[in-house]
Scaffold this motif. Structure first.
Motif, PDB file in Angstrom:
ATOM      1  N   ARG A   1      -5.446   1.058  -0.764  1.00 49.54           N
ATOM      2  CA  ARG A   1      -4.375   2.284  -0.599  1.00 49.54           C
ATOM      3  C   ARG A   1      -4.364   3.313  -1.224  1.00 49.54           C
ATOM      4  NH1 ARG A   1      -1.071  -2.379  -0.348  1.00 49.54           N
ATOM      5  NH2 ARG A   1      -0.038  -1.821  -2.160  1.00 49.54           N
TER       6      ARG A   1
ATOM      7  N   ALA B  34      -4.314   1.014  -9.713  1.00 48.22           N
ATOM      8  CA  ALA B  34      -3.702   0.369  -8.764  1.00 48.22           C
ATOM      9  C   ALA B  34      -3.190  -1.186  -9.227  1.00 48.22           C
ATOM     10  CB  ALA B  34      -5.043  -0.191  -7.844  1.00 48.22           C
TER      11      ALA B  34
ATOM     12  N   GLU C  12      -0.001   1.937  -7.602  1.00 51.08           N
ATOM     13  CA  GLU C  12       0.344   0.496  -6.835  1.00 51.08           C
ATOM     14  C   GLU C  12       0.487  -0.516  -8.016  1.00 51.08           C
ATOM     15  OE1 GLU C  12       0.730   0.403  -3.652  1.00 51.08           O
ATOM     16  OE2 GLU C  12      -0.424   2.460  -2.934  1.00 51.08           O
TER      17      GLU C  12
ATOM     18  N   ALA D 250      -4.439  -3.093  -2.625  1.00 50.04           N
ATOM     19  CA  ALA D 250      -3.680  -1.744  -3.589  1.00 50.04           C
ATOM     20  C   ALA D 250      -4.679  -0.989  -3.792  1.00 50.04           C
ATOM     21  CB  ALA D 250      -3.143  -2.551  -4.719  1.00 50.04           C
TER      22      ALA D 250
END
Lengths: 256, 529
Positions: free
Chosen positions: B425, B389, B415, B422
């Protein structure tokens, strides 16, 4: 934000029928070996496969000490003499000394029980199963069981883990800070017998070494329904007798 | 010799001459490259590898044999593993610390100091780490061979007046102790949160409350019983850890895993990753108080637990990995049902992600909160979703493929922001990838055995690795002549990521703390062992 309201309503009620009826969904319990009649030679072989001495050879075959079982499946897989399998999970037991110690919890608590969960050296699996009790499938609020973050509000101390030296003092302090009447529920074979961790310099070998345990819930980890069963016992509510928490056969998808 | 290593070998020769011995070994121990040096060369050599050669620091393995053997593990894409090995005579327990240059080694050195009694000269902060000083006598060194783990040890009476070593003293400063028992059903960990007004300026976790000394109690046991211990390092990443250990033993003993078993292992490892990520998503939703989303994610987690239970008999995939394969065959139809269940969950997760991305009050709590820069992530040696991330390429399935992952097509999402959103996700995207892998594998399961018939154990040592749901899990095991375990060392992703946790927690508002903690999805038990 209205999307969440709609979503919540559209999902409907998902809670299990337990304890009114057995749960029928597959995969809710790992099951456990059951006492099996076997010829002596085979009983000896299968008992020797058990890494935690949960299986014991007796004249009729093998007996099971559920408090030690870690679900390694060695007694059913890759062996010519598999033992019988108990697919259910109503394994919890109210210990005999429980009522003698102090006042009984009584009816006032039977539908309002506040529970403090303490991790006393868990691997994370038992703790995860305890957390599942709050998901909509098990939804323990409907039974009047609530988790509380403070010992001052707790009626039941639910302990997971093998009791490490580092957690002795916090656990003892938490227990002493609870108002009476209070009960202790030990969840998972590590909390009952240290299981695979076996007593060592750093693991005491069970919560019972430090606190008076009232209800024992075997399993490694015990599935949420088994923990619910233990909580019903400690609340003095009679779980259904005769039928198990899980319909027989529901978990038989894959065993050996 | 691969070209990258040839280049490395020339540079080492030019810089250190004969002082660093470089050898290649692709045999049983599974190492690509071994560099031997005297302890005095360690800081310069390790810092050169880490800073100039783009190697990631994997961990430190200490063994007590005739003397001390210290093994610093490094890896990078395409070059395989690099073991930097230094020996010390047994009377001498002092060596230079490398963590001034390789900060990722900081906690590894502290752990070795606490459990072996080795002294890392120049390390700024040794002592009171794994074994808490308020409970244990100094100098216990339980991992030394002379220590008998089966006997109780006399220790100090726990000191109820224990205080942290350092505390912020400032007008208006406020220290909030949290743990080790806090909140509802949380793992045992202690935080000393220190604030001046709104922001947390120091958030040092105190860990190892659930230290069960797994590495010590594994010694002298049969390796197949140690697989059961590996499963219980972290019950929620049980399959990845038992897989890493089994692969170490399989490499050591040259056991060939049948193709069917390898495919089933990939399927089960991804099922576990998906469940772990669903639990992480549920935790993040809960930390922000978004009850409906939390309930939905928790339901999806339970669906995956049930799919695991129905497929394998155990909800957390215990009792499956054995040396040379699995303990049982999983039939194709059952795998198909599990793949269908995961596809259903993946669709639900996608819908949930869509709804979350439109909930502004939820996003406000995650965006620009708990930021870990990619520079810091690298310096601290962070792994797994936390590192990805922050933009790092850190996935052992891609970087050091095992178990046939190089033959499976899958994306390795990344990410760049390194904030809470982040990480959320990334959990969603990786869960989708896992579902895809499961359905690909379940459609084309090779036929044949689920376990190799030969299981002869050999003495020696080997490294096994797996990308656990939380990141890189490295298992080092040494077997003795009688087939008993002599040394077992586990480097877990949570150990790496807890080290970097304070990066994210410090300098953010007090009320963000539980949310930042949830977005890290760290396992206390995996760290503590």
């Amino acid at each position: 934000m209205s999307q969440w309201v709609t979503k919540g309503l559209a999902t409907g009620v998902k809670a299990t029928h337990y304890p009114r009826a057995a749960e029928t969904a597959p995969g809710t319990s790992p099951g456990m070996p059951a006492a099996t009649s076997l010829p002596a030679a085979r009983a000896q072989l299968v008992a020797a496969r058990c890494p935690t001495a949960a299986l014991r050879q007796v004249p009729s075959g093998v007996e099971v000490d559920r408090r030690r079982c870690v679900h390694c499946f060695r007694c059913v897989r890759e062996t010519e003499s598999p033992v019988d399998w108990d697919a259910g999970c109503q394994w919890a037991e109210l210990l005999a000394g429980s009522e003698r110690r102090g006042r009984s919890l009584g009816r006032a608590f039977s539908r309002s029980l506040h529970i403090l969960v303490v991790d006393a050296g868990d691997c994370g699996a038992c703790l995860s199963e305890v957390r599942q009790l709050n998901n909509p499938y098990y939804n323990m609020h409907r039974l009047g069981f609530f988790l509380t973050p403070t010992p001052r509000h707790a009626d039941v101390l639910l302990v997971v883990g093998a009791l490490t030296e580092h957690m002795r003092l916090p656990l003892r302090k938490a227990y002493e800070a609870m108002p009476a009447p209070k009960r202790v529920v030990a969840v998972g074979s590590c909390a009952l017998s240290a299981a695979i961790f076996s007593p060592s310099f750093i693991c005491a070998g069970g919560v019972g070494k430090l606190l008076p345990v009232d209800v024992e819930v075997p399993g490694n980890p015990p599935p949420p329904l088994a923990i619910l069963h233990g909580l019903l016992l400690v609340a003095g509510r009679k779980p259904p007798s005769g039928t198990d928490a899980v319909r027989a056969g529901a978990n038989q998808d894959r065993l050996r | 010799m691969p070209a990258e290593l040839q280049e490395l070998s020339h540079q080492v020769e030019a810089r250190w001459g004969g002082r660093v011995g470089l050898s290649l070994d692709n045999g049983a121990a599974g190492l690509a490259c071994r560099m031997e040096c005297r302890p005095a060369e360690l800081p310069e050599l390790c810092s050169w590898l880490f800073s100039d050669q783009d190697y990631s620091f994997g961990g430190l393995v200490v063994e007590q044999r005739s003397g001390w053997e210290l093994r610093y593990l490094f890896y990078r894409a395409r070059s395989g593993w690099l073991h930097v090995v230094a020996s010390l005579s047994s009377g001498d327990g002092r060596l230079p610390s490398i963590s001034r240059f390789v900060h990722a080694a900081d906690w590894h050195e502290r752990e070795a100091e606490d459990l072996f009694g080795l002294v890392f000269e120049g390390h700024p902060r040794l002592g009171d780490f794994v074994l808490h000083n308020d409970v244990w006598q100094e100098g216990l060194a339980p991992l030394c061979k002379t220590f008998d783990a089966s006997q109780p040890v006399k220790h100090r009476e726990p000191d109820p007046n224990w205080k942290p070593r350092r505390i912020v003293e400032e007008v208006g400063a406020f220290a909030m102790p949290v743990g080790p028992i806090y909140s509802a059903a949380s793992a045992a960990v202690f935080f000393q949160l220190e604030t001046v007004g709104e922001d947390v300026i120091r958030a040092q976790p105190r860990l190892f409350y659930t230290h069960r000394a797994l590495e010590k109690i594994a010694e002298g046991r049969r390796p197949d019983d140690v697989v059961l211990i590996a499963e219980r390092i972290s019950g929620t990443s049980a399959f990845a850890h038992s897989l890493a250990l089994c692969q170490a033993v399989e490499r050591l003993c040259q056991l060939e895993v049948p193709p069917r078993a390898a495919s089933l292992r990939v399927l089960l490892a991804e099922l576990e990753r998906m469940r772990h990520h669903a639990a992480a998503i549920a935790g993040i939703c809960e930390s922000t108080g978004l009850a409906v989303a939390a309930a939905h994610a928790a339901m999806l987690e339970e669906e995956l637990l049930r799919a695991s239970g129905a497929l394998t008999g155990h909800r957390y995939l215990f009792g499956l990995n054995r040396f040379g394969g699995l303990s049982t065959d999983l039939d194709d139809a059952a795998c198909g049902r599990a793949a269908a269940a995961t596809a259903w969950v993946a669709a639900k997760l996608a819908a949930l992600q869509g709804m979350l991305s439109k909930s502004s009050s939820f996003l406000d709590r995650l965006e620009q909160v708990g930021i870990v820069s990619s520079l810091n992530a690298r310096a601290f040696g962070l792994v797994g979703p936390i590192a990805r991330a922050a933009g790092l390429v850190r996935d052992l399935r891609k970087v050091q493929p095992y178990c046939g992952y190089d033959r499976v097509e899958f994306g390795a999402p990344r990410e760049s922001e390194g904030d809470g959103y982040a990480r959320l996700r990334l959990f969603f995207r990786e869960a989708q990838e896992s579902a895809k892998i499961i359905s690909t594998v379940a459609r084309a399961l090779p036929q044949g055995r689920f376990r190799t018939p030969e299981t002869e154990l050999r003495p020696g040592a080997a490294l096994g690795w797996a990308e656990a749901p939380g990141g890189a899990a490295l298992h080092w095991i040494r077997l003795g002549a009688e087939g008993r375990v002599e040394r077992y060392h586990v480097i877990t992703p949570s150990f790496a990521n807890w080290h970097g946790f304070r990066l994210a927690a410090e300098n953010f508002a007090f009320q963000d703390f539980p949310i930042i903690l949830a977005t890290f999805a760290l396992s206390v038990h995996e760290n503590d062992r």
